[in-house]
Design an enzyme around this catalytic site. Structure first.
Site, mmCIF file in Angstrom:
data_model
loop_
_atom_site.group_PDB
_atom_site.id
_atom_site.type_symbol
_atom_site.label_atom_id
_atom_site.label_comp_id
_atom_site.label_asym_id
_atom_site.label_seq_id
_atom_site.Cartn_x
_atom_site.Cartn_y
_atom_site.Cartn_z
ATOM 1 N N CYS A 17 0.872 -1.187 0.000
ATOM 2 C CA CYS A 17 0.000 0.000 0.000
ATOM 3 C C CYS A 17 0.906 1.233 0.000
ATOM 4 O O CYS A 17 2.086 1.116 -0.353
ATOM 5 C CB CYS A 17 -0.977 -0.025 1.180
ATOM 6 S SG CYS A 17 -0.190 -0.013 2.800
ATOM 7 N N ASN A 20 2.329 1.466 4.305
ATOM 8 C CA ASN A 20 2.633 0.187 4.981
ATOM 9 C C ASN A 20 2.350 0.259 6.488
ATOM 10 O O ASN A 20 3.033 -0.378 7.290
ATOM 11 C CB ASN A 20 4.098 -0.258 4.715
ATOM 12 C CG ASN A 20 4.396 -1.704 5.116
ATOM 13 O OD1 ASN A 20 5.524 -2.032 5.458
ATOM 14 N ND2 ASN A 20 3.406 -2.575 5.085
ATOM 15 N N CYS A 22 -1.349 0.795 7.360
ATOM 16 C CA CYS A 22 -2.791 0.509 7.506
ATOM 17 C C CYS A 22 -3.180 -0.745 6.710
ATOM 18 O O CYS A 22 -3.328 -1.835 7.279
ATOM 19 C CB CYS A 22 -3.648 1.688 7.060
ATOM 20 S SG CYS A 22 -3.438 3.164 8.090
ATOM 21 N N ARG A 23 -3.344 -0.605 5.404
ATOM 22 C CA ARG A 23 -3.917 -1.697 4.615
ATOM 23 C C ARG A 23 -3.001 -2.915 4.447
ATOM 24 O O ARG A 23 -3.421 -4.052 4.696
ATOM 25 C CB ARG A 23 -4.337 -1.167 3.232
ATOM 26 C CG ARG A 23 -5.477 -0.179 3.309
ATOM 27 C CD ARG A 23 -5.629 0.600 2.021
ATOM 28 N NE ARG A 23 -4.521 1.516 1.795
ATOM 29 C CZ ARG A 23 -4.309 2.212 0.697
ATOM 30 N NH1 ARG A 23 -5.155 2.084 -0.314
ATOM 31 N NH2 ARG A 23 -3.284 3.033 0.587
ATOM 32 N N SER A 24 -1.742 -2.679 4.005
ATOM 33 C CA SER A 24 -0.919 -3.866 3.707
ATOM 34 C C SER A 24 -0.482 -4.657 4.945
ATOM 35 O O SER A 24 -0.450 -5.893 4.876
ATOM 36 C CB SER A 24 0.257 -3.528 2.788
ATOM 37 O OG SER A 24 1.120 -2.605 3.374
ATOM 38 N N ASP A 135 -8.044 3.849 0.910
ATOM 39 C CA ASP A 135 -7.115 4.331 1.938
ATOM 40 C C ASP A 135 -7.906 4.862 3.140
ATOM 41 O O ASP A 135 -8.676 5.813 3.004
ATOM 42 C CB ASP A 135 -6.284 5.452 1.286
ATOM 43 C CG ASP A 135 -5.209 5.977 2.216
ATOM 44 O OD1 ASP A 135 -5.260 5.680 3.423
ATOM 45 O OD2 ASP A 135 -4.330 6.697 1.714
HETATM 46 P P1 4NP Z 1 -1.760 2.836 4.051
HETATM 47 O O1 4NP Z 1 -2.411 4.198 4.619
HETATM 48 O O2 4NP Z 1 -1.221 3.170 2.672
HETATM 49 O O3 4NP Z 1 -2.914 1.904 3.990
HETATM 50 O O4 4NP Z 1 -0.680 2.428 5.029
HETATM 51 C C1 4NP Z 1 -1.708 5.404 4.723
HETATM 52 C C2 4NP Z 1 -0.794 5.590 5.730
HETATM 53 C C3 4NP Z 1 -0.137 6.810 5.855
HETATM 54 C C4 4NP Z 1 -0.409 7.828 4.974
HETATM 55 C C5 4NP Z 1 -1.340 7.647 3.955
HETATM 56 C C6 4NP Z 1 -1.981 6.426 3.809
HETATM 57 N N1 4NP Z 1 0.241 9.106 5.135
HETATM 58 O O5 4NP Z 1 -0.138 10.040 4.407
HETATM 59 O O6 4NP Z 1 1.134 9.213 5.970
#
Ligand code: 4NP
Length: 169
Positions: A17, A20, A22-24, A135
């Site tokens: 993702c 790294n 939240c989703r992955s 996201d």
């Molecule tokens: P992820 O979510 O891609 O599912 O881990 C996010 C985590 C952090 C951020 C954006 C999306 N950020 O902008 O820091």
């Protein structure tokens, strides 16, 4: 006898993702549980990475950890950035959305590597009306719950595809 004789080749999965956190890592934790439940932990390996290195070394986001805990998961991997050598080290590179897809695709060398990239929602079974794992970072609890619902469904679908493709019966 050759010690590797009769041993099946390991199948390596990498979930990707943006951050790294939240989703992955949730996909990694959910898939690891399903793999163990099916007693395939010696055959299928699971890891995750982010297309950004913004959260390198961090545990998953607190909100994702607590939503996961309510369903019995312990998401505890450390964030790392996706790297080009991941194309050699993994058989399936499974991305959460189209942005991740384009970033990872921009790093490929050749068709063999490109063919390893899949969108997570390709494996959805019940939730087949979603074309990405949205996201949840800037949203509320419903977003995190939706991510977990979508991932639990797609991870089960992914295992079925892998079992069939690699004759794991
Ligand atoms: P992820 O979510 O891609 O599912 O881990 C996010 C985590 C952090 C951020 C954006 C999306 N950020 O902008 O820091």
């Amino acid at each position: 006898m050759n010690p590797t004789e009769g041993k099946k080749k390991r199948i390596r999965l990498l979930f990707v993702c943006l951050g790294n956190i939240c989703r992955s890592p949730a996909a990694e934790g959910i898939m690891s549980g399903i793999v163990s439940k099916n007693e395939l932990q010696d055959i299928i390996e699971v890891d995750s990475a982010g297309t950004s290195g913004w959260h390198q070394g961090d545990l998953p986001d607190e909100r994702m950890r607590s939503h996961g805990e309510k369903r019995g998961y312990d998401f505890c991997s450390r964030a790392r950035k996706f790297k080009k050598t991941d194309f050699n080290d993994f058989d399936y590179i499974i991305v959460m959305d189209e942005n991740n897809y384009h970033t990872v695709k921009s790093l490929v060398s050749g068709k063999e590597q490109a063919d390893k990239i899949h969108l997570m929602t390709e494996f959805s079974v019940q939730f087949n009306n979603h074309d990405n794992i949205p996201d949840p970072y800037y949203g509320g609890s419903t977003g995190f719950e939706l991510v977990l619902d979508l991932l639990e469904d797609a991870c089960e679908g992914l295992l079925q595809v892998i079992k069939k493709k690699h004759s794991l019966y």
